[in-house]
Structures are given as structure tokens and as C-alpha cells.
Design a protein around this motif. Structure first.
Motif, PDB file in Angstrom:
ATOM      1  N   ASN A   1      -0.855   5.362  -3.585  1.00  0.00           N
ATOM      2  CA  ASN A   1      -1.406   6.470  -2.799  1.00  0.00           C
ATOM      3  C   ASN A   1      -2.337   6.014  -1.677  1.00  0.00           C
ATOM      4  O   ASN A   1      -2.257   6.513  -0.558  1.00  0.00           O
ATOM      5  CB  ASN A   1      -2.116   7.432  -3.751  1.00  0.00           C
ATOM      6  CG  ASN A   1      -1.123   8.050  -4.702  1.00  0.00           C
ATOM      7  OD1 ASN A   1      -0.093   8.578  -4.282  1.00  0.00           O
ATOM      8  ND2 ASN A   1      -1.398   7.959  -5.999  1.00  0.00           N
ATOM      9  N   THR A   2      -3.207   5.060  -1.984  1.00  0.00           N
ATOM     10  CA  THR A   2      -4.104   4.602  -0.909  1.00  0.00           C
ATOM     11  C   THR A   2      -3.352   3.761   0.116  1.00  0.00           C
ATOM     12  O   THR A   2      -3.727   3.731   1.289  1.00  0.00           O
ATOM     13  CB  THR A   2      -5.319   3.833  -1.476  1.00  0.00           C
ATOM     14  OG1 THR A   2      -4.874   2.832  -2.384  1.00  0.00           O
ATOM     15  CG2 THR A   2      -6.284   4.771  -2.171  1.00  0.00           C
ATOM     16  N   ASP A   3      -2.271   3.085  -0.308  1.00  0.00           N
ATOM     17  CA  ASP A   3      -1.428   2.387   0.672  1.00  0.00           C
ATOM     18  C   ASP A   3      -0.877   3.397   1.681  1.00  0.00           C
ATOM     19  O   ASP A   3      -0.901   3.161   2.897  1.00  0.00           O
ATOM     20  CB  ASP A   3      -0.222   1.726  -0.021  1.00  0.00           C
ATOM     21  CG  ASP A   3      -0.504   0.298  -0.492  1.00  0.00           C
ATOM     22  OD1 ASP A   3      -1.685  -0.020  -0.719  1.00  0.00           O
ATOM     23  OD2 ASP A   3       0.457  -0.472  -0.642  1.00  0.00           O
ATOM     24  N   LEU A   4      -0.358   4.511   1.171  1.00  0.00           N
ATOM     25  CA  LEU A   4       0.255   5.506   2.069  1.00  0.00           C
ATOM     26  C   LEU A   4      -0.799   6.123   2.988  1.00  0.00           C
ATOM     27  O   LEU A   4      -0.547   6.343   4.181  1.00  0.00           O
ATOM     28  CB  LEU A   4       0.959   6.601   1.250  1.00  0.00           C
ATOM     29  CG  LEU A   4       2.141   6.129   0.399  1.00  0.00           C
ATOM     30  CD1 LEU A   4       2.758   7.303  -0.362  1.00  0.00           C
ATOM     31  CD2 LEU A   4       3.214   5.454   1.251  1.00  0.00           C
TER      32      LEU A   4
ATOM     33  N   VAL B   1      -8.634   7.928  -3.320  1.00  0.00           N
ATOM     34  CA  VAL B   1      -8.022   8.959  -4.153  1.00  0.00           C
ATOM     35  C   VAL B   1      -8.426   8.691  -5.596  1.00  0.00           C
ATOM     36  O   VAL B   1      -8.757   7.563  -5.966  1.00  0.00           O
ATOM     37  CB  VAL B   1      -6.473   8.939  -4.077  1.00  0.00           C
ATOM     38  CG1 VAL B   1      -5.972   9.090  -2.660  1.00  0.00           C
ATOM     39  CG2 VAL B   1      -5.912   7.671  -4.703  1.00  0.00           C
ATOM     40  N   GLY B   2      -8.368   9.752  -6.401  1.00  0.00           N
ATOM     41  CA  GLY B   2      -8.580   9.589  -7.835  1.00  0.00           C
ATOM     42  C   GLY B   2      -7.705  10.577  -8.578  1.00  0.00           C
ATOM     43  O   GLY B   2      -7.320  11.628  -8.024  1.00  0.00           O
ATOM     44  N   GLY B   3      -7.388  10.252  -9.814  1.00  0.00           N
ATOM     45  CA  GLY B   3      -6.466  11.087 -10.574  1.00  0.00           C
ATOM     46  C   GLY B   3      -7.081  12.375 -11.093  1.00  0.00           C
ATOM     47  O   GLY B   3      -6.373  13.357 -11.322  1.00  0.00           O
TER      48      GLY B   3
ATOM     49  N   GLY C   1       2.714   7.836  -5.114  1.00  0.00           N
ATOM     50  CA  GLY C   1       3.358   8.708  -4.130  1.00  0.00           C
ATOM     51  C   GLY C   1       2.871  10.150  -4.151  1.00  0.00           C
ATOM     52  O   GLY C   1       3.260  10.955  -3.289  1.00  0.00           O
ATOM     53  N   ASP C   2       2.007  10.512  -5.114  1.00  0.00           N
ATOM     54  CA  ASP C   2       1.478  11.894  -5.158  1.00  0.00           C
ATOM     55  C   ASP C   2       0.896  12.316  -3.814  1.00  0.00           C
ATOM     56  O   ASP C   2       0.991  13.482  -3.430  1.00  0.00           O
ATOM     57  CB  ASP C   2       0.342  12.008  -6.201  1.00  0.00           C
ATOM     58  CG  ASP C   2       0.843  12.362  -7.589  1.00  0.00           C
ATOM     59  OD1 ASP C   2       2.077  12.529  -7.739  1.00  0.00           O
ATOM     60  OD2 ASP C   2       0.005  12.450  -8.519  1.00  0.00           O
TER      61      ASP C   2
END
Ligand SMILES: Cc1cc2nc3c(=O)[nH]c(=O)nc-3n(C[C@H](O)[C@H](O)[C@H](O)COP(=O)(O)O)c2cc1C
Length: 212
Positions: free
Chosen positions: A23-26, A137-139, A177-178
Motif C-alpha cells: 500500500n505505501t509503495d502504491l 497507512v495502517g490496518g 493493494g487495499d
């Protein structure tokens, strides 16, 4: 450092997640695309591919003005010194940045010693305070989810003569990917990359005008 003649600001983009295409990559990909679309240059650094030992607290940096651990952090010291701006992306792991990111930040204790113990400059960059961005991001939904990491990043940036200029954080982003399903995150990240370049370009133009 940027090419000051053309004012193409350089942004060091530090990817802090162990997860490839996570997610942080995207998020940081979108941000870096915004940087480039605005005419800046994005130098991408993937911490997961590097060998960066944790700080060993031997304080060679205080004695010698340089970290004694010869690993992949060494070129990053120069990159941190010369870049016009810094973007750091890390997932939240136990309410802070990832271990890869934390090792990178802890190794910046060398800058802390140069600056506060040796009283020497950490950079000769023309901007007195450069701009930093934190993307995370965090879950979970935790109200304080980003508080610890934000403070960590703020004080890291201060150490390298930068300020936490802007932050983009997203909760309940967990599976790989979220973030791509989020209605606005990638658009916001791309826009922020462009805004950063514009802001830095303005500042660089100002300092070059003010120079004798
Ligand atoms: C070791 C580990 C620790 C984590 N700790 C937290 C946490 O404290 N709070 C939380 O909300 N999510 C936590 N997560 C979930 C990640 O923040 C989440 O999956 C995130 O989307 C990962 O981003 P990435 O794909 O960029 O790696 C943790 C995940 C791992 C693997």
C-alpha cells in the motif's frame, strides 16, 4: 540537489515497507509520479533492498563526524544532504514506522551528532529548512494510529534540516493493494507530489534571487 538553472527540484522518495507493491509503495509511486509530472525529479530508494544495520551506539559519528558502519546507508547520507525535499513512506507497524524505516532513521543519529554535538552543519543546501512529507497507512481504525510515527518522522526531519510539511495517512488499509480501492488516496498523493514541487521551486527561485 536540483538543477537550479532549470529549477527542477529533486525529491528523495524513501520506500519503507518490506512488502513489494504494497500500500505505501502504491502511495509513494503516485506521489513520485506527481513530482515528475510537475517537472521535478524523484530519486526512489527501496529500503527493503538495502543492507542498513541498526545503529550500534558506538558514537564514532560524534568523534569522527561520520558513521563508521560501512553499509548501504553511506550513499544515503549524501542523498539526504543534497536533496531538495524528502518523501518518506512507511506502513504502521506496532504504532510506529517499519523496522526497515526505523533502522534508516536511527542511522541519522550521525546527523544529530554532527549538528548538536559537533556544532557542524549537516548540509550546505541553499534552503535553510527543506520540506518533508510522510505517507502512511495502517490496518486498524485507531484514533492515535499515526501519532507515534508522525513524531518519529518530525524529529528525523528536524535532524536533517527539514520540516514535516505535509502528511498523508489512511486508516483501515490492510491487505496488499487495499489503497488502490480507496476513493481518493492515490489522487491525493499524486496531487501532493505536484504541490511539493511547486512549493520547492518557488523557494529555490526566491533564494537564488536573494543571493548576491
Ligand atoms: C509487523 C506488522 C505490524 C503491524 N502493526 C500495525 C499496527 O500497529 N496498527 C495497524 O493499524 N496496523 C498494523 N499493521 C498492518 C499494516 O499497517 C497494514 O497491513 C498496511 O497496509 C501495510 O502496508 P504496506 O502494504 O505498505 O506494507 C501491521 C502489520 C505488520 C506486518
Amino acid at each position: 540537489m536540483s538543477n537550479h538553472a532549470t529549477l527542477a527540484p529533486s525529491v528523495l522518495c524513501v520506500y519503507g515497507s518490506p512488502r513489494i507493491r504494497g500500500n505505501t509503495d502504491l502511495l509513494l509511486d503516485a506521489f513520485a509520479a506527481g513530482v515528475e509530472a510537475a517537472g521535478g525529479t524523484a530519486q526512489r530508494v527501496y529500503l527493503r533492498n538495502l543492507t542498513i544495520s541498526p545503529c550500534r551506539e558506538i558514537y564514532a559519528c560524534e568523534r569522527e563526524g561520520r558513521c563508521a558502519l560501512n553499509d548501504d546507508m553511506q550513499p544515503l547520507y549524501d542523498a539526504l544532504r543534497t536533496t531538495d525535499a524528502i518523501a518518506l513512506a512507511s506502513p504502521i507497524m506496532f504504532y510506529n514506522v517499519s523496522a526497515q524505516t526505523k533502522a534508516f532513521l536511527d542511522r541519522c543519529q550521525a546527523f544529530w551528532c554532527i549538528k548538536y554535538r559537533r556544532g557542524e552543519p549537516v548540509t550546505d543546501h541553499p534552503l535553510a529548512l527543506r520540506k518533508g512529507v510522510f505517507l502512511s497507512v495502517g490496518g486498524s481504525k485507531g484514533a492515535k494510529l499515526f501519532d507515534g510515527a508522525r513524531l518519529t518522522v518530525k524529529y528525523f526531519l528536524e535532524t536533517v534540516d527539514a520540516v514535516l510539511w505535509n502528511t498523508l495517512t489512511y486508516r483501515t488499509i490492510d491487505a496488499r493493494g487495499d489503497i488502490a480501492q480507496h476513493p481518493s488516496a492515490l489522487i491525493e498523493a499524486r496531487a501532493l507530489g505536484g504541490e511539493l514541487v511547486e512549493a520547492v521551486r518557488r523557494e529555490l527561485a526566491e533564494v537564488s534571487r536573494d543571493r548576491p
